[in-house]
Design a protein around this motif. Structure first.
Motif, mmCIF file in Angstrom:
data_model
loop_
_atom_site.group_PDB
_atom_site.id
_atom_site.type_symbol
_atom_site.label_atom_id
_atom_site.label_comp_id
_atom_site.label_asym_id
_atom_site.label_seq_id
_atom_site.Cartn_x
_atom_site.Cartn_y
_atom_site.Cartn_z
ATOM 1 N N VAL A 47 0.858 -1.182 0.000
ATOM 2 C CA VAL A 47 0.000 0.000 0.000
ATOM 3 C C VAL A 47 0.896 1.235 0.000
ATOM 4 O O VAL A 47 1.711 1.421 0.907
ATOM 5 N N PHE A 48 0.747 2.048 -1.032
ATOM 6 C CA PHE A 48 1.491 3.301 -1.154
ATOM 7 C C PHE A 48 0.576 4.431 -0.715
ATOM 8 O O PHE A 48 -0.539 4.560 -1.214
ATOM 9 N N SER A 49 1.022 5.245 0.224
ATOM 10 C CA SER A 49 0.176 6.272 0.822
ATOM 11 C C SER A 49 0.825 7.649 0.678
ATOM 12 O O SER A 49 2.022 7.796 0.905
ATOM 13 N N PHE A 50 0.024 8.644 0.297
ATOM 14 C CA PHE A 50 0.517 10.010 0.210
ATOM 15 C C PHE A 50 -0.648 10.973 0.390
ATOM 16 O O PHE A 50 -1.816 10.602 0.240
ATOM 17 N N GLN A 51 -0.335 12.205 0.717
ATOM 18 C CA GLN A 51 -1.361 13.214 0.922
ATOM 19 C C GLN A 51 -1.652 13.923 -0.398
ATOM 20 O O GLN A 51 -0.741 14.274 -1.144
ATOM 21 N N ASN A 52 -2.933 14.098 -0.675
ATOM 22 C CA ASN A 52 -3.365 14.729 -1.919
ATOM 23 C C ASN A 52 -3.092 16.229 -1.846
ATOM 24 O O ASN A 52 -3.969 17.038 -1.556
ATOM 25 N N ASP A 53 -1.842 16.552 -2.139
ATOM 26 C CA ASP A 53 -1.386 17.926 -2.027
ATOM 27 C C ASP A 53 -0.606 18.285 -3.289
ATOM 28 O O ASP A 53 0.132 17.455 -3.837
ATOM 29 N N LYS A 54 -0.743 19.504 -3.749
ATOM 30 C CA LYS A 54 -0.086 19.947 -4.977
ATOM 31 C C LYS A 54 1.420 19.754 -4.910
ATOM 32 O O LYS A 54 2.055 19.355 -5.887
ATOM 33 N N GLY A 55 2.001 20.001 -3.739
ATOM 34 C CA GLY A 55 3.443 19.868 -3.584
ATOM 35 C C GLY A 55 3.942 18.458 -3.844
ATOM 36 O O GLY A 55 5.027 18.263 -4.396
ATOM 37 N N PHE A 56 3.144 17.465 -3.443
ATOM 38 C CA PHE A 56 3.544 16.078 -3.651
ATOM 39 C C PHE A 56 3.712 15.784 -5.137
ATOM 40 O O PHE A 56 4.716 15.195 -5.559
ATOM 41 N N TYR A 57 2.746 16.181 -5.944
ATOM 42 C CA TYR A 57 2.793 15.886 -7.376
ATOM 43 C C TYR A 57 3.941 16.612 -8.058
ATOM 44 O O TYR A 57 4.575 16.078 -8.974
ATOM 45 N N GLU A 58 4.248 17.811 -7.609
ATOM 46 C CA GLU A 58 5.360 18.567 -8.196
ATOM 47 C C GLU A 58 6.691 17.884 -7.914
ATOM 48 O O GLU A 58 7.552 17.800 -8.791
ATOM 49 N N ILE A 59 6.852 17.380 -6.691
ATOM 50 C CA ILE A 59 8.105 16.712 -6.328
ATOM 51 C C ILE A 59 8.260 15.387 -7.067
ATOM 52 O O ILE A 59 9.329 15.091 -7.625
ATOM 53 N N ILE A 60 7.198 14.600 -7.111
ATOM 54 C CA ILE A 60 7.255 13.305 -7.800
ATOM 55 C C ILE A 60 7.524 13.486 -9.286
ATOM 56 O O ILE A 60 8.255 12.710 -9.913
ATOM 57 N N GLN A 61 6.935 14.523 -9.875
ATOM 58 C CA GLN A 61 7.129 14.783 -11.300
ATOM 59 C C GLN A 61 8.576 15.138 -11.615
ATOM 60 O O GLN A 61 9.068 14.902 -12.712
ATOM 61 N N ALA A 62 9.275 15.689 -10.621
ATOM 62 C CA ALA A 62 10.672 16.078 -10.819
ATOM 63 C C ALA A 62 11.614 14.883 -10.815
ATOM 64 O O ALA A 62 12.785 15.008 -11.173
ATOM 65 N N GLN A 63 11.134 13.728 -10.403
ATOM 66 C CA GLN A 63 11.945 12.519 -10.384
ATOM 67 C C GLN A 63 11.261 11.454 -11.220
ATOM 68 O O GLN A 63 10.139 11.049 -10.937
ATOM 69 N N ASN A 64 11.926 10.963 -12.258
ATOM 70 C CA ASN A 64 11.287 9.994 -13.147
ATOM 71 C C ASN A 64 11.602 8.548 -12.795
ATOM 72 O O ASN A 64 11.259 7.627 -13.526
#
Length: 522
Positions: A47-64
Motif C-alpha cells: 500500500v502506497f500512501s501520500f497526501q493529496n497535495d499539490k506539492g507532492f505531485y510537483e516533487i514526484i514529477q521532478a523525479q522519473n
C-alpha cells in the motif's frame, strides 16, 4: 450549600455529556477514516500512501525513477486519472489534503493491478459531490454505487462510492473485493499505529509480507526461491518512508515480525554488526543474503528454542547423535566453538548457489570434520551425512543437504556441486571479487555500514536468472530502457532495534563520476 451541590452535579453531568459527544464524534470520524484504510488493505501486499497535495505531485514529477519502476502503462493510467480528478478543482475539493492509498493487488490472468482508495472530506456535502459527478460526461453511472470512467485510448476505469469512500481501478474485480471490509485486519492496525510517525514523510509504503507470495505468484514462473525464499512464509509488516532523490529510490523505516517462530526473529535481539563476509564473494555474484549476530552460542541457543516450539528439535538431535555414533565425531565440539558471527548464501550469474560461514579457526575445523567427510580433491571435500549445516545454521542452509565444501582463510564454502566450489576458489585466489566493482561499492555507500540481515541483488548479473524466473511480461519490463534496465542494484537491509528491524530499501543507479582533466588543474 444545597444549591452548590446541585450546581456541581449539573456541571459534572454537563461536562460528561460534552465529553461523550466530543469523543463519540471523534470516534465516528476515526471509524470513517478507517473505512478507506480497510478497503485499501484488504488482500493487499503493498500500500502506497501520500497526501493529496499539490506539492507532492510537483516533487514526484521532478523525479522519473518511480515512473520507470511502475512502467509506461501504469504511469499513463495514473496521469490520466490525475488529469481527470486531481486537476479538476470541482472534484478535487472533496478530497483535497486527504490521504490517498494505492494498493498493489493480484488481478485476473496473472496480472498485478492498482486499487486507489480515498475518503471524502468530512465537512463536504455528499449530495453536492454526487451532483458534480453527474455533470461529468466521462463518468457513467452503473449500479450499486459504481461508475465507469472513460479514459483515453479506449481504456476504462471503474469507481465505487460507498460510506464516503471512493475506490477506483481498471478492474471491477478489485472494486468488488474492496467492498468487503475486514473489521479486524492486523495490516490495517499496523498502518494506523505507524501512520503518526510517517505523517512528515513525502510518501509512505506499507508491506504485508503475508500477501507477498500472492503477488509474486503473478510475476514468477516458478516458486519463490534463492536468497529471498525466506520471505515465502513471513508473518511480517513493514512501514517505509520515501526519501526523495533524483539519483536513486530509497525508503527508510522499520519491519516488524509477528511470528515468534520466524527464522528472521533469531536476529532481532542481536546488536547490528559490521560484516566482512561479502569481501570474499566472487565478482560474478548475482545476489546474496548475509546474516550477522554478536555471538554464535547465544544465537544457536535461540535457534534451538524455535525448534522446540516447532517440534523440530528431535530431528536435529538425531542428526547430531547419529553422526557421533557412526563417525565418532561430536559436532557440538565443532560449530558452537569455531563458528564466528556471520554467514551468507549467494548465487552466481550462472545460477549456481553457494553458502559461506565465517570461522574462528579454519584449519582446526578442517581437522575436526575429517571423519565426517570424503575427499573429492586435495581442497574439496563432501559431507557423508545430510543436514549438518541446517542443524547449526538453520533455514538458510536447508538447500545444502550433503554439500561439497572447502575451507580457506577461515571461511567454510559450500555448494551442491564440486565444480561450483572449484569455480569459487579460482575467483578467490585470483582476487576476482565483487568488492572491486565500483557499482557495488556505490550502492553500499548509500546504506548503513552495520546490519543483521542484508539482501542484495545485482540486477545486471541477475538477468539470466530473472529471465528464467519472471513471466515474459515482467521480464520485458525489467529489460526495457523505460523500465528497470537502467537500475543496477537492489538492497534490503534489516538492523535489529529491540522488537523490530530498522529497514533500508534501495534501488540504485550507478552514476560514474567524471575523471578530472589533470591539464586543467593548476
Amino acid at each position: 450549600m444545597k444549591k452548590i451541590i446541585i450546581l456541581t452535579i449539573a456541571l459534572f453531568f454537563g461536562i460528561a455529556g460534552m465529553a461523550y459527544l466530543y469523543f463519540s464524534k471523534l470516534g465516528n470520524e476515526n471509524n470513517a477514516k478507517d473505512l478507506a484504510l480497510q478497503s485499501a488493505t484488504n488482500n493487499a501486499a503493498i500500500v502506497f500512501s501520500f497526501q493529496n497535495d499539490k506539492g507532492f505531485y510537483e516533487i514526484i514529477q521532478a523525479q522519473n525513477l518511480i515512473q520507470q519502476v511502475l512502467g509506461e502503462d501504469k504511469i499513463q493510467l495514473l496521469i490520466q486519472l490525475k488529469d481527470l480528478i486531481i486537476n479538476d478543482n470541482a472534484l478535487n475539493k472533496f478530497i483535497q489534503d486527504q490521504y490517498i492509498y494505492v494498493s498493489v493487488l493480484p488481478d485476473t490472468n496473472k496480472n498485478l493491478n492498482f486499487l486507489i482508495t480515498v475518503q471524502l472530506k468530512a465537512d463536504e456535502d455528499l449530495n453536492k459531490f454526487n451532483q458534480v459527478i453527474k455533470s461529468k460526461n466521462y463518468i457513467t453511472p452503473l449500479q450499486n454505487g459504481q461508475y465507469s470512467l472513460k479514459l483515453q485510448d479506449s481504456v476504462s476505469a471503474y469507481a465505487n462510492l460507498n460510506d464516503r469512500v471512493i475506490t477506483l481501478s481498471t478492474s471491477l474485480k478489485l472494486i468488488n473485493d474492496a467492498a468487503i471490509r475486514l473489521a479486524e485486519n492486523p495490516f490495517t492496525d499496523y498502518i494506523k499505529e505507524n501512520n503518526a510517525v510517517s505523517r512528515s514523510a513525502l510518501a509512505q509504503i506499507y508491506i504485508n509480507y503475508n500477501h507477498v507470495p500472492l503477488v509474486l505468484k503473478n510475476i514468477l514462473v516458478g516458486k519463490l526461491n534463492g536468497s529471498i525464499e525466506v520471505l515465502n512464509r513471513q508473518n511480517a509488516f513493514a512501514s517505509l518512508s520515501y526519501n526523495f532523490s533524483k539519483e536513486r529510490i530509497l525508503f527508510n523505516g522499520s519491519t516488524t515480525l509477528k511470528d515468534d517462530s520466524s527464522y528472521l526473529k533469531l536476529f532481532e535481539q542481536s546488536a547490528a554488526q559490521v560484516t566482512n563476509i561479502q569481501n570474499i564473494l566472487p565478482d560474478n555474484t548475482a545476489n546474496y543474503a548475509i546474516y550477522a549476530f554478536d555471538d554464535y552460542k547465544t544465537w544457536f541457543k535461540s535457534l534451538k528454542t524455535i525448534r522446540i516450539k516447532a517440534n523440530q528439535i528431535t530431528q536435529a538431535d538425531q542428526t547430531i547423535s547419529s553422526i557421533k555414533n557412526d563417525y565418532r565425531t561430536d559436532l557440538n565440539l565443532i560449530f558452537p566453538l569455531y563458528a564466528k558471527n556471520q554467514f551468507a548464501t549467494f548465487q552466481l550469474s550462472t545460477s549456481e548457489k553457494l553458502g559461506a560461514i565465517q570461522l574462528t579457526n579454519g584449519e582446526k575445523v578442517k581437522q575436526l570434520l575429517f571423519d565426517v567427510s570424503t575427499d573429492y580433491s586435495d581442497e574439496i571435500k563432501v559431507f557423508k551425512s545430510a543436514n549438518i549445516l541446517q542443524v547449526y545454521f538453520g533455514e538458510a542452509f536447508k538447500n545444502f543437504s550433503k554439500p561439497f565444501y572447502a575451507i580457506i582463510d577461515n571461511y567454510l564454502i559450500v555448494a551442491n556441486n564440486a565444480s561450483t566450489v572449484a569455480s569459487f576458489l579460482i575467483s578467490y585466489k585470483n582476487n576476482r571479487l565483487m568488492i572491486q566493482n565500483p557499482i557495488y561499492m556505490d550502492a553500499m555507500n548509500q546504506i548503513a555500514t552495520t546490519s543483521n540481515i542484508s539482501y542484495y541483488v545485482d540486477l545486471r548479473k541477475s538477468q539470466n536468472i530473472l529471465r528464467d524466473n519472471l513471466s515474459s511480461k515482467y521480464y520485458k519490463h525489467f529489460m526495457a530502457d523505460s523500465g528497470l534496465k537502467t537500475f543496477d542494484t537492489f538492497c534490503y537491509q534489516l538492523i535489529a532495534d529491540k522488537n523490530k528491524f530498522i529497514s533500508n530499501v534501495l534501488l540504485n543507479k550507478y552514476v560514474q563520476q567524471p575523471i578530472p582533466d589533470s591539464l586543467s588543474i593548476r
